[in-house]
Enzyme design. Structure first.
Site, PDB file in Angstrom:
ATOM      1  N   ASP A  80      -2.294   9.672 -26.870  1.00 59.42           N
ATOM      2  CA  ASP A  80      -2.839  11.035 -26.821  1.00 59.42           C
ATOM      3  C   ASP A  80      -1.858  12.017 -26.183  1.00 59.42           C
ATOM      4  OD1 ASP A  80      -4.888  12.867 -27.408  1.00 59.42           O
ATOM      5  OD2 ASP A  80      -5.694  12.749 -25.374  1.00 59.42           O
TER       6      ASP A  80
ATOM      7  N   SER B 251      -7.455  24.121 -15.812  1.00 63.04           N
ATOM      8  CA  SER B 251      -8.654  23.293 -15.848  1.00 63.04           C
ATOM      9  C   SER B 251      -8.742  22.633 -17.216  1.00 63.04           C
ATOM     10  CB  SER B 251      -9.915  24.120 -15.594  1.00 63.04           C
ATOM     11  OG  SER B 251     -10.095  25.087 -16.609  1.00 63.04           O
TER      12      SER B 251
END
Length: 451
Positions: A192, A75
């Site tokens: 990123d 998650s």
């Protein structure tokens, strides 16, 4: 049974005849069709029967019945991921439930961008989209988006803990660069990249999981800090400067350094500390570089203590590298040279993706079909510049999901051979000799979970 069907048909036909008589003279509804109304009701009921709900960790997944044996595997800020078995494709897959995609404009835009790009990109080193669906039946009810992707065996965080030989290290880096080059060909500059968003399989194949920051995403040294992993972000991103495609080369350099050292190279706690960690090790950049900064950032940077930095021989001594490879003539000196060219603070002096792919430590794997694959055709040229209300983003995403459903009515996309099972994240090295074949450059997983 026969009489039942006759009676049922008779009742239905008379019911619709009455409805038709009621509406046929209403001018405000000239296109009313009881048959279409009945069809919509049937489609709604059919849709409800195709889905089921199950608790996965702390979340409830409502998924198509073709997906069984759901188990949580991770998650993050953007969603919850579970593994599942797809009975249509006869293989294991990963299902990502986007976390509250319509809670604000930022989340909604990110969800739209991710979905549009995943539908367009098709490269062996970028994660593939197998399906997208929503259990909701109308735009008004629409609130959940599920993305179905290839299931990989581990993310790069697990691989970093391994003692990799030069073949595996350089092959993983080669694949990262291939995937990045493919994104750049579509005008997508990631900004990123990090180990948690790069995944691998036991045969050493690698895929990039996401598409990074949108061009309009704000970053900068003096901005309010927010919770995000910034260890791998380039100086020009940290300092809020303009950037070019080789911004992603810095991130690959940081990842490579971590794979060699076994620990994060620049573990900053926020943007300012991140910059301090960079200059402590690489040295304060030249005045030429500082003059490219805006005034407030330059003032801060110039008021910091000046650091001489360390040589790359000191940062990455031979003892950190595996033994030199006899098979592909890969050496610690080549790996160190590549690091020294990628980890350059001034982007104008940093190696490009194409140059990195031609570096002696990388080009042993060079395959034109992988490096020069056709760029993805992204139809929405204003993808990053778009600005909408949450409701407008919601409608755009709903249209994308419906478009996918319409184009894939049989539920099968990019049919691929069934996977051999879901593997645990316990990783050991293969004893097989390395070669160009990915099947013999393996990261063997030691145990299986049941399919």
């Amino acid at each position: 049974m026969l009489s039942f069907h006759l009676t049922h048909s008779y009742n239905v036909s008379y019911r619709y005849r009455d409805i038709w008589h009621k509406y046929r003279d209403m001018k405000f509804c000239p296109s009313f069709s009881p048959i279409a109304d009945y069809s919509a009701t049937m489609n709604r009921n059919k849709r409800e029967k195709e889905y089921y709900s199950i608790d996965v960790g702390d979340s409830t997944f409502t998924v198509l019945k073709r997906y069984q044996n759901l188990r949580p595997i991770g998650s993050g800020a953007q969603g919850i991921v579970c593994s599942a078995y797809d009975h249509n494709l006869e293989r294991n897959v990963a299902i990502k439930k986007l976390s509250r995609p319509f809670q604000n404009q930022t989340h909604a835009k990110r969800a739209y961008r991710e979905l549009v790009l995943m539908k367009c990109v098709n490269h062996k080193n970028i994660i593939g989209l197998l399906n997208v669906f929503t259990p909701q039946k109308t735009l008004e009810e629409f609130q959940d988006v599920y993305l179905v992707m290839e299931l990989m065996d581990a993310n790069l965080c697990q691989v970093i803990q391994m003692e990799l030989d030069h073949e595996r290290l350089s092959y993983l880096l080669y694949q990262m660069l291939c995937g990045i080059k493919h994104l750049h060909a579509a005008g997508i500059i990631h900004r990123d990249l990090k180990p948690s968003n790069i995944v691998v399989k036991s045969d050493c194949t690698l895929k990039i999981l996401d598409f990074g920051l949108a061009r309009t995403a704000a970053t900068g040294l003096l901005m309010t800090p927010y919770v995000v992993t910034r260890y791998y972000r380039a100086p020009e991103v940290i300092l809020g400067m303009g950037y070019q495609a080789n911004v992603d080369v810095w991130s690959v350099g940081c990842i490579m350094a971590e794979m060699v050292r076994g620990s994060v190279l620049f573990p900053g706690t926020d943007h300012i500390d991140q910059w301090n960690k960079v200059i402590e090790q690489l040295g304060t950049p030249s005045q030429e570089f500082l003059m490219k900064l805006n005034q407030s950032v330059r003032t801060y940077v110039e008021n910091r203590p000046r650091y001489a930095g360390y040589s790359f021989e000191k940062l990455f001594p031979d003892v950190l590298f595996p033994a030199d490879s006899e098979h592909n003539k890969l050496k610690a000196s080549q790996a160190r040279d590549l690091l020294s060219k990628m980890l350059v603070i001034d982007a104008s002096k940093r190696i490009s993706v194409d140059e990195a792919l031609q570096h002696p430590y990388i080009n042993v794997w060079y395959d034109p079909s992988e490096v020069e694959a056709p760029p993805p055709a992204i139809t929405d040229k204003q993808l990053d510049e778009r600005e909408h209300t949450v409701e407008e983003w919601k409608e755009l995403i709903y249209k994308e999901v419906m478009d996918w459903e319409e184009r894939t009515k049989n539920g099968v996309i990019r049919g691929q051979p069934a996977s051999i099972g879901k593997l645990t994240y316990s990783v050991v090295l293969s004893e097989q000799p390395p070669s160009r074949s990915a099947t013999s450059i393996s990261l063997y997983m030691v145990s299986f979970l049941p399919p």
